[in-house]
Design an enzyme around this catalytic site. Sequence first.
Site, PDB file in Angstrom:
ATOM      1  N   GLY A  12       0.786  -1.230   0.000  1.00 39.27           N
ATOM      2  CA  GLY A  12       0.000   0.000   0.000  1.00 39.27           C
ATOM      3  C   GLY A  12       0.817   1.277   0.000  1.00 39.27           C
ATOM      4  O   GLY A  12       0.334   2.308   0.476  1.00 39.27           O
ATOM      5  N   ASN A  14       1.468   3.182  -2.507  1.00 40.43           N
ATOM      6  CA  ASN A  14       0.728   4.184  -3.297  1.00 40.43           C
ATOM      7  C   ASN A  14      -0.469   4.720  -2.523  1.00 40.43           C
ATOM      8  O   ASN A  14      -0.770   5.910  -2.577  1.00 40.43           O
ATOM      9  CB  ASN A  14       0.288   3.597  -4.637  1.00 40.43           C
ATOM     10  CG  ASN A  14       1.381   3.673  -5.680  1.00 40.43           C
ATOM     11  OD1 ASN A  14       1.713   4.746  -6.162  1.00 40.43           O
ATOM     12  ND2 ASN A  14       1.967   2.524  -5.993  1.00 40.43           N
ATOM     13  N   MET A  91      -4.649  -6.166  -7.081  1.00 43.91           N
ATOM     14  CA  MET A  91      -4.207  -7.161  -8.054  1.00 43.91           C
ATOM     15  C   MET A  91      -5.306  -8.155  -8.460  1.00 43.91           C
ATOM     16  O   MET A  91      -5.002  -9.274  -8.884  1.00 43.91           O
ATOM     17  CB  MET A  91      -2.969  -7.907  -7.513  1.00 43.91           C
ATOM     18  CG  MET A  91      -1.807  -6.988  -7.153  1.00 43.91           C
ATOM     19  SD  MET A  91      -1.271  -5.885  -8.497  1.00 43.91           S
ATOM     20  CE  MET A  91      -0.250  -7.039  -9.436  1.00 43.91           C
ATOM     21  N   HIS A 110      -0.666   1.968 -13.016  1.00 41.55           N
ATOM     22  CA  HIS A 110      -0.048   0.793 -13.637  1.00 41.55           C
ATOM     23  C   HIS A 110       1.435   1.089 -13.871  1.00 41.55           C
ATOM     24  O   HIS A 110       1.774   2.171 -14.373  1.00 41.55           O
ATOM     25  CB  HIS A 110      -0.752   0.464 -14.959  1.00 41.55           C
ATOM     26  CG  HIS A 110      -0.198  -0.761 -15.608  1.00 41.55           C
ATOM     27  ND1 HIS A 110      -0.460  -2.039 -15.137  1.00 41.55           N
ATOM     28  CD2 HIS A 110       0.631  -0.908 -16.662  1.00 41.55           C
ATOM     29  CE1 HIS A 110       0.183  -2.916 -15.891  1.00 41.55           C
ATOM     30  NE2 HIS A 110       0.851  -2.260 -16.810  1.00 41.55           N
ATOM     31  N   THR A 142     -11.623   0.992 -17.276  1.00 45.70           N
ATOM     32  CA  THR A 142     -12.721   0.494 -18.101  1.00 45.70           C
ATOM     33  C   THR A 142     -12.694  -1.027 -18.035  1.00 45.70           C
ATOM     34  O   THR A 142     -11.847  -1.608 -17.346  1.00 45.70           O
ATOM     35  CB  THR A 142     -12.570   0.973 -19.556  1.00 45.70           C
ATOM     36  OG1 THR A 142     -11.325   0.493 -20.057  1.00 45.70           O
ATOM     37  CG2 THR A 142     -12.616   2.497 -19.654  1.00 45.70           C
ATOM     38  N   LEU A 145      -8.515  -4.622 -19.444  1.00 50.50           N
ATOM     39  CA  LEU A 145      -7.429  -4.549 -18.460  1.00 50.50           C
ATOM     40  C   LEU A 145      -6.408  -3.475 -18.843  1.00 50.50           C
ATOM     41  O   LEU A 145      -5.894  -3.468 -19.972  1.00 50.50           O
ATOM     42  CB  LEU A 145      -6.734  -5.921 -18.364  1.00 50.50           C
ATOM     43  CG  LEU A 145      -5.571  -5.995 -17.370  1.00 50.50           C
ATOM     44  CD1 LEU A 145      -6.066  -5.923 -15.942  1.00 50.50           C
ATOM     45  CD2 LEU A 145      -4.751  -7.273 -17.593  1.00 50.50           C
ATOM     46  N   ASP A 146      -6.077  -2.613 -17.876  1.00 49.34           N
ATOM     47  CA  ASP A 146      -5.034  -1.598 -18.049  1.00 49.34           C
ATOM     48  C   ASP A 146      -5.273  -0.763 -19.307  1.00 49.34           C
ATOM     49  O   ASP A 146      -4.343  -0.455 -20.065  1.00 49.34           O
ATOM     50  CB  ASP A 146      -3.632  -2.249 -18.055  1.00 49.34           C
ATOM     51  CG  ASP A 146      -3.354  -2.967 -16.749  1.00 49.34           C
ATOM     52  OD1 ASP A 146      -3.866  -2.514 -15.711  1.00 49.34           O
ATOM     53  OD2 ASP A 146      -2.639  -3.991 -16.769  1.00 49.34           O
ATOM     54  N   GLU A 175       5.687   6.891  -9.059  1.00 50.39           N
ATOM     55  CA  GLU A 175       4.289   6.552  -8.759  1.00 50.39           C
ATOM     56  C   GLU A 175       3.787   7.387  -7.587  1.00 50.39           C
ATOM     57  O   GLU A 175       2.657   7.886  -7.584  1.00 50.39           O
ATOM     58  CB  GLU A 175       4.150   5.055  -8.438  1.00 50.39           C
ATOM     59  CG  GLU A 175       4.427   4.139  -9.618  1.00 50.39           C
ATOM     60  CD  GLU A 175       4.131   2.671  -9.321  1.00 50.39           C
ATOM     61  OE1 GLU A 175       3.074   2.366  -8.744  1.00 50.39           O
ATOM     62  OE2 GLU A 175       4.977   1.824  -9.682  1.00 50.39           O
TER      63      GLU A 175
HETATM   64  C1  GAR Z   1       2.773  -0.612  -7.682  1.00 52.22           C
HETATM   65  O1  GAR Z   1       4.008  -0.601  -8.363  1.00 52.22           O
HETATM   66  C2  GAR Z   1       1.626  -0.539  -8.664  1.00 52.22           C
HETATM   67  O2  GAR Z   1       1.883   0.285  -9.775  1.00 52.22           O
HETATM   68  C3  GAR Z   1       1.518  -1.971  -9.095  1.00 52.22           C
HETATM   69  O3  GAR Z   1       1.704  -2.712  -7.910  1.00 52.22           O
HETATM   70  C4  GAR Z   1       2.552  -1.981  -7.016  1.00 52.22           C
HETATM   71  C5  GAR Z   1       1.842  -1.856  -5.690  1.00 52.22           C
HETATM   72  O4  GAR Z   1       2.686  -1.311  -4.711  1.00 52.22           O
HETATM   73  N1  GAR Z   1       0.247  -2.235  -9.678  1.00 52.22           N
HETATM   74  C6  GAR Z   1       0.030  -3.188 -10.573  1.00 52.22           C
HETATM   75  O5  GAR Z   1       0.894  -3.941 -10.976  1.00 52.22           O
HETATM   76  C7  GAR Z   1      -1.406  -3.273 -11.052  1.00 52.22           C
HETATM   77  N2  GAR Z   1      -1.557  -4.374 -11.951  1.00 52.22           N
HETATM   78  P1  GAR Z   1       2.057  -0.660  -3.404  1.00 52.22           P
HETATM   79  O6  GAR Z   1       1.138  -1.701  -2.764  1.00 52.22           O
HETATM   80  O7  GAR Z   1       3.247  -0.385  -2.547  1.00 52.22           O
HETATM   81  O8  GAR Z   1       1.332   0.578  -3.810  1.00 52.22           O
END
Ligand code: GAR
Length: 198
Positions: A12, A14, A91, A110, A142, A145-146, A175
């Site tokens: 988490g 982000n 995910m 992403h 949408t 995916l992605d 990010e």
């Molecule tokens: C992040 O790098 C995010 O962009 C990616 O997972 C990580 C989560 O990290 N997301 C994906 O791959 C979506 N398919 P976090 O839990 O530390 O935010």
Amino acid sequence: TLRVAVFISGGGSNMVSLLDDMARAGHAGAPCVVLANSADAGGLARAHERGVPTVVVDHRPFAGDRPAFEAAISAALEPHAPDIICLAGFMRMLTGGFTDQWAGRMLNIHPSLLPKYKGLHTHARALEAGDAEHGCTVHEVTAALDDGPLLGQARVPVLEGDTPDTLAARVLVQEHLLYPAVLRRFAAGNHEMLILQS
Ligand code: GAR
């Protein structure tokens, strides 16, 4: 104030960047709940520390019945009445039934420069392709995916000797800048593409 739900699956980081920015002045959004699809998600404790309600909707009992999983998510969200959902390292794939309901109100981050490298293992794929640049994208969610309208991108250089892990770490720094910046604008009604160059 717009009520923002954040969905996580893991640490988490982000989500923390979004919550911490919403706590700063002049933000049109405020966090209403953090939802995880596993009680093991490390981010739950970090949301709790910040005084944000948390809820777990474990996907496993639904055994691949995505609509039933999504119905449980909708039920869990209802008391928190979100206006916007931010997927932040969530995910699980969502069906059109859910994404249509949240069209124009659900964001995702992403770790690639979309439309390149949808799906998993984005950093390894960028390295394999010999790309000179890589990065991350925030977009509206949408059914595909992605996919969906792009709201922001941040670019990083690929450096000599990079591994998927070193590249992922460089992207993650961006990010944490990009997603809060995009959400802040989005909540204020600005849906234009934001470009960050590191
Ligand atoms: C992040 O790098 C995010 O962009 C990616 O997972 C990580 C989560 O990290 N997301 C994906 O791959 C979506 N398919 P976090 O839990 O530390 O935010």
